[in-house]
Write a protein that holds these residues in place. Structure first.
Motif, PDB file in Angstrom:
ATOM      1  N   GLU A  34       0.413  22.922  37.779  1.00 16.69           N
ATOM      2  CA  GLU A  34       0.173  21.487  37.612  1.00 16.69           C
ATOM      3  C   GLU A  34      -1.283  21.215  37.238  1.00 16.69           C
ATOM      4  O   GLU A  34      -1.568  20.427  36.346  1.00 16.69           O
ATOM      5  CB  GLU A  34       0.529  20.752  38.896  1.00 16.69           C
ATOM      6  N   LYS A  35      -2.192  21.894  37.899  1.00 13.10           N
ATOM      7  CA  LYS A  35      -3.608  21.698  37.592  1.00 13.10           C
ATOM      8  C   LYS A  35      -3.936  22.190  36.192  1.00 13.10           C
ATOM      9  O   LYS A  35      -4.750  21.587  35.494  1.00 13.10           O
ATOM     10  CB  LYS A  35      -4.478  22.422  38.614  1.00 13.10           C
ATOM     11  N   ALA A  36      -3.316  23.274  35.760  1.00 12.54           N
ATOM     12  CA  ALA A  36      -3.575  23.803  34.415  1.00 12.54           C
ATOM     13  C   ALA A  36      -3.097  22.815  33.356  1.00 12.54           C
ATOM     14  O   ALA A  36      -3.747  22.645  32.323  1.00 12.54           O
ATOM     15  CB  ALA A  36      -2.890  25.152  34.234  1.00 12.54           C
ATOM     16  N   ARG A  37      -1.968  22.152  33.615  1.00 13.44           N
ATOM     17  CA  ARG A  37      -1.459  21.176  32.651  1.00 13.44           C
ATOM     18  C   ARG A  37      -2.451  20.028  32.494  1.00 13.44           C
ATOM     19  O   ARG A  37      -2.806  19.647  31.377  1.00 13.44           O
ATOM     20  CB  ARG A  37      -0.106  20.653  33.121  1.00 13.44           C
ATOM     21  N   PHE A  38      -2.916  19.478  33.592  1.00 12.71           N
ATOM     22  CA  PHE A  38      -3.885  18.391  33.514  1.00 12.71           C
ATOM     23  C   PHE A  38      -5.238  18.891  33.008  1.00 12.71           C
ATOM     24  O   PHE A  38      -5.929  18.199  32.287  1.00 12.71           O
ATOM     25  CB  PHE A  38      -4.054  17.719  34.877  1.00 12.71           C
ATOM     26  N   GLY A  42      -7.659  17.743  29.747  1.00  8.96           N
ATOM     27  CA  GLY A  42      -9.074  17.473  29.958  1.00  8.96           C
ATOM     28  C   GLY A  42      -9.950  18.298  29.047  1.00  8.96           C
ATOM     29  O   GLY A  42     -10.958  17.815  28.514  1.00  8.96           O
ATOM     30  N   MET A  43      -9.593  19.561  28.834  1.00 10.40           N
ATOM     31  CA  MET A  43     -10.379  20.426  27.949  1.00 10.40           C
ATOM     32  C   MET A  43     -10.317  19.928  26.505  1.00 10.40           C
ATOM     33  O   MET A  43     -11.318  19.966  25.790  1.00 10.40           O
ATOM     34  CB  MET A  43      -9.888  21.877  28.030  1.00 10.40           C
ATOM     35  N   LEU A  46     -12.610  16.919  26.326  1.00  2.00           N
ATOM     36  CA  LEU A  46     -14.011  17.333  26.363  1.00  2.00           C
ATOM     37  C   LEU A  46     -14.446  17.973  25.054  1.00  2.00           C
ATOM     38  O   LEU A  46     -15.581  17.794  24.611  1.00  2.00           O
ATOM     39  CB  LEU A  46     -14.248  18.310  27.524  1.00  2.00           C
ATOM     40  N   THR A  47     -13.560  18.714  24.414  1.00  5.12           N
ATOM     41  CA  THR A  47     -13.882  19.324  23.119  1.00  5.12           C
ATOM     42  C   THR A  47     -14.112  18.242  22.061  1.00  5.12           C
ATOM     43  O   THR A  47     -15.067  18.326  21.276  1.00  5.12           O
ATOM     44  CB  THR A  47     -12.757  20.279  22.683  1.00  5.12           C
ATOM     45  N   VAL A  48     -13.250  17.241  22.037  1.00  4.82           N
ATOM     46  CA  VAL A  48     -13.423  16.131  21.089  1.00  4.82           C
ATOM     47  C   VAL A  48     -14.762  15.431  21.354  1.00  4.82           C
ATOM     48  O   VAL A  48     -15.517  15.131  20.419  1.00  4.82           O
ATOM     49  CB  VAL A  48     -12.239  15.140  21.189  1.00  4.82           C
TER      50      VAL A  48
END
Length: 135
Positions: A34-38, A42-43, A46-48
């Motif tokens: 679940e944390k990896a999905r969210f 987020g990553m 942050l990249t954008v």
């Protein structure tokens, strides 16, 4: 008879501990998924943000060069801006490396010590060590 009963209790205890560990691992794996999905979303965001920030920074630098070229030759204005940016990059790089070296190794040292103490206490309790019994 007493030894057999102790063996049965030890086997049952081991089986229950194994079941508990397997359940905890399943719960931890589900939580990490679940944390990896969210975290993935987020990553991407942050990249954008980083790419847009880099473009904005480039435009600010170009504006500084244009501004300085009003009082200096264009090549000298660009060299001055590049020198200042290089100095900032060097200082930030040295500080960043110092911070990374201070944080290494990325091992949860306190958790490892706590786990070793708990394992030692459990081993003492199973072995029947009188010093390990609660007072």
């Amino acid at each position: 008879m007493t030894q057999r009963r102790a063996d049965d209790i030890g086997a049952e205890f081991g089986a229950k501990i194994g079941d508990l560990v397997r359940r905890e691992l399943r719960v931890a794996a589900r939580e990490m998924r679940e944390k990896a999905r969210f975290g993935g979303l987020g990553m991407v965001l942050l990249t954008v943000a980083a790419v847009c920030g880099l473009y904005a920074g480039g435009l600010v630098v170009a504006g500084l060069v244009q501004l300085l070229s009003r009082v200096l030759p264009g090549w000298l204005a660009a060299a001055c801006v590049a020198g200042v940016l290089s100095l900032i990059a060097a200082v930030a790089g040295v500080e960043g490396l110092g911070q990374l070296r201070a944080a290494m190794p990325p091992v949860p040292e306190r958790a490892a010590v706590d786990a070793a103490e708990a394992a030692g206490a459990a081993h003492s309790a199973v072995a029947g060590d009188p010093e390990s019994e609660p007072r």
